[in-house]
Write an enzyme that holds these catalytic residues in place. Sequence first.
Site, PDB file in Angstrom:
ATOM      1  N   CYS A   1       0.813  -1.229   0.000  1.00 35.59           N
ATOM      2  CA  CYS A   1       0.000   0.000   0.000  1.00 35.59           C
ATOM      3  C   CYS A   1       0.843   1.274   0.000  1.00 35.59           C
ATOM      4  O   CYS A   1       0.337   2.348  -0.309  1.00 35.59           O
ATOM      5  CB  CYS A   1      -0.945   0.002   1.194  1.00 35.59           C
TER       6      CYS A   1
ATOM      7  N   HIS B   1      -3.708   6.993   2.654  1.00 34.85           N
ATOM      8  CA  HIS B   1      -4.056   5.695   2.079  1.00 34.85           C
ATOM      9  C   HIS B   1      -5.460   5.326   2.568  1.00 34.85           C
ATOM     10  O   HIS B   1      -5.783   5.492   3.740  1.00 34.85           O
ATOM     11  CB  HIS B   1      -3.034   4.652   2.524  1.00 34.85           C
TER      12      HIS B   1
ATOM     13  N   ASN C   1     -10.098  -0.630  -0.160  1.00 38.87           N
ATOM     14  CA  ASN C   1      -8.640  -0.493  -0.148  1.00 38.87           C
ATOM     15  C   ASN C   1      -8.088  -0.992  -1.484  1.00 38.87           C
ATOM     16  O   ASN C   1      -8.168  -2.174  -1.792  1.00 38.87           O
ATOM     17  CB  ASN C   1      -8.087  -1.319   1.025  1.00 38.87           C
TER      18      ASN C   1
HETATM   19  O1  UT7 Z   1      -3.743  -1.477   3.580  1.00 33.26           O
HETATM   20  C1  UT7 Z   1      -2.884  -1.803   4.619  1.00 33.26           C
HETATM   21  C2  UT7 Z   1      -3.385  -1.266   5.841  1.00 33.26           C
HETATM   22  N1  UT7 Z   1      -4.563  -1.989   6.263  1.00 33.26           N
HETATM   23  C3  UT7 Z   1      -4.966  -1.812   7.465  1.00 33.26           C
HETATM   24  O2  UT7 Z   1      -4.325  -1.049   8.143  1.00 33.26           O
HETATM   25  C4  UT7 Z   1      -6.139  -2.552   7.977  1.00 33.26           C
HETATM   26  C5  UT7 Z   1      -6.158  -2.422   9.456  1.00 33.26           C
HETATM   27  N2  UT7 Z   1      -7.218  -3.117  10.144  1.00 33.26           N
HETATM   28  C6  UT7 Z   1      -8.527  -2.832   9.995  1.00 33.26           C
HETATM   29  O3  UT7 Z   1      -8.914  -2.034   9.183  1.00 33.26           O
HETATM   30  C7  UT7 Z   1      -9.491  -3.502  10.943  1.00 33.26           C
HETATM   31  O4  UT7 Z   1      -8.765  -4.149  11.948  1.00 33.26           O
HETATM   32  C8  UT7 Z   1     -10.441  -4.516  10.242  1.00 33.26           C
HETATM   33  C9  UT7 Z   1     -11.454  -3.780   9.427  1.00 33.26           C
HETATM   34  C10 UT7 Z   1      -9.645  -5.463   9.398  1.00 33.26           C
HETATM   35  C11 UT7 Z   1     -11.195  -5.315  11.307  1.00 33.26           C
HETATM   36  O5  UT7 Z   1     -11.884  -4.441  12.196  1.00 33.26           O
HETATM   37  P1  UT7 Z   1     -11.764  -4.605  13.774  1.00 33.26           P
HETATM   38  O6  UT7 Z   1     -12.655  -3.616  14.365  1.00 33.26           O
HETATM   39  O7  UT7 Z   1     -10.302  -4.535  14.118  1.00 33.26           O
HETATM   40  O8  UT7 Z   1     -12.376  -6.031  13.995  1.00 33.26           O
HETATM   41  P2  UT7 Z   1     -11.680  -7.341  14.601  1.00 33.26           P
HETATM   42  O9  UT7 Z   1     -10.669  -7.887  13.660  1.00 33.26           O
HETATM   43  O10 UT7 Z   1     -11.249  -7.042  15.982  1.00 33.26           O
HETATM   44  O11 UT7 Z   1     -12.922  -8.316  14.619  1.00 33.26           O
HETATM   45  C12 UT7 Z   1     -14.066  -8.071  15.426  1.00 33.26           C
HETATM   46  C13 UT7 Z   1     -15.086  -9.154  15.189  1.00 33.26           C
HETATM   47  C14 UT7 Z   1     -14.501 -10.556  15.249  1.00 33.26           C
HETATM   48  O12 UT7 Z   1     -15.425 -11.373  15.922  1.00 33.26           O
HETATM   49  P3  UT7 Z   1     -15.203 -11.765  17.471  1.00 33.26           P
HETATM   50  O13 UT7 Z   1     -13.865 -12.430  17.512  1.00 33.26           O
HETATM   51  O14 UT7 Z   1     -15.216 -10.459  18.209  1.00 33.26           O
HETATM   52  O15 UT7 Z   1     -16.370 -12.645  17.748  1.00 33.26           O
HETATM   53  C15 UT7 Z   1     -14.425 -10.972  13.806  1.00 33.26           C
HETATM   54  O16 UT7 Z   1     -14.541 -12.362  13.629  1.00 33.26           O
HETATM   55  O17 UT7 Z   1     -15.662  -9.014  13.887  1.00 33.26           O
HETATM   56  C16 UT7 Z   1     -15.625 -10.274  13.215  1.00 33.26           C
HETATM   57  N3  UT7 Z   1     -15.491 -10.028  11.782  1.00 33.26           N
HETATM   58  C17 UT7 Z   1     -16.564  -9.824  10.987  1.00 33.26           C
HETATM   59  N4  UT7 Z   1     -17.858  -9.816  11.222  1.00 33.26           N
HETATM   60  C18 UT7 Z   1     -18.693  -9.559  10.194  1.00 33.26           C
HETATM   61  C19 UT7 Z   1     -14.380  -9.922  11.056  1.00 33.26           C
HETATM   62  N5  UT7 Z   1     -14.678  -9.661   9.774  1.00 33.26           N
HETATM   63  C20 UT7 Z   1     -16.023  -9.589   9.699  1.00 33.26           C
HETATM   64  C21 UT7 Z   1     -16.935  -9.344   8.668  1.00 33.26           C
HETATM   65  N6  UT7 Z   1     -18.249  -9.336   8.945  1.00 33.26           N
HETATM   66  N7  UT7 Z   1     -16.542  -9.087   7.403  1.00 33.26           N
END
Ligand code: UT7
Length: 307
Positions: A111, A234, A264
Amino acid sequence: MGTTLLGTGAYLPSKVLTNEELEKMVDTSDEWIRERTGIRERRIAEKESVVDMAYEASKEALKNAGVKPGELDLIILATLTPEKRFPATACLLQARLGAKGVYAFDVSAACSGFLYALDLADAFIKSGKAKKVLVVGSEKLSEAVDWTDRSTCVLFGDGAGAAVLGDGGGEVLSSKMYADGSLEELLYAEKCGFIKMKGRELFKQAVRSMAKACQEVLAEVGVKPEELSLVVPHQANLRIIKALAEKLNLPEEKVFVNVDRYGNTSAASIPIALHEAIKKGRLKRGDLVLMTAMGGGLTWGASLLRY
Ligand code: UT7
């Protein structure tokens, strides 16, 4: 005379993939995706290749810059989804543009690829080794995501952005690029494999590293955040962009956002956003624009430009 953004271009495939459509593919919801990422839809390249998209964006950038392909001295293309193992996608683009003989190579910095390429272009121009440089970010991430993995497939999209750089009234005032290969496991894809991500940890790294790089470039040239006309970050996640704006003490209206429409697009994200910002009149000649990115590598950086 400094490295000036002479013209920009972008290409987005016409096929739109909405959150509602994703609800039918994986266990997710429009609400979750919007709340956690700010993304509503993304574009998918059904027929277009990485080179096709790069070519369309480059053609527009060259036209807007008033530069002919044959006048270029260098083509740098940033991608994490190269068309082939080799030759470089930049060489395939060079042939398509009819820029025979022009020095061309790819940059692999995920990225941060466009900012890495911009930094290189600036160094080539400043050293006198190149006068006109085409810098491109083109990605077909729909080929690199596992469409059964809800934690990644909702995040990415396809597209390309391009910029022609050359001597003019603008300037790259400061630019700081970094990498830390020991953090590889936070975001990577094996050869021919799918994107793997530790989202939560990456989120924190993204905010921290982009904010620090931004503060460094501003401090180097003594520019205060309030003197900036626009920040083009980004486009990975709206929450990351908002946290960054808060850390830099910048009002939201000074921060460009299009992650809602494209998701993204990795190396293509900044040049697409930059092109849209210019088209919308949000940047005028002489304005200061700060760009920042973080991605797989990990790689990150910031670049301050007088447009
Ligand atoms: O381009 C390079 C740079 N990229 C980034 O910097 C990305 C950085 N990270 C992020 O943008 C975020 O961390 C994400 C969008 C990837 C995830 O968001 P989050 O608020 O950090 O969620 P999480 O990973 O902590 O997941 C929370 C919950 C989990 O369930 P439990 O374990 O709490 O029961 C996941 O399994 O959300 C669940 N989950 C989803 N639920 C519905 C993960 N993906 C999904 C989904 N739909 N698509």
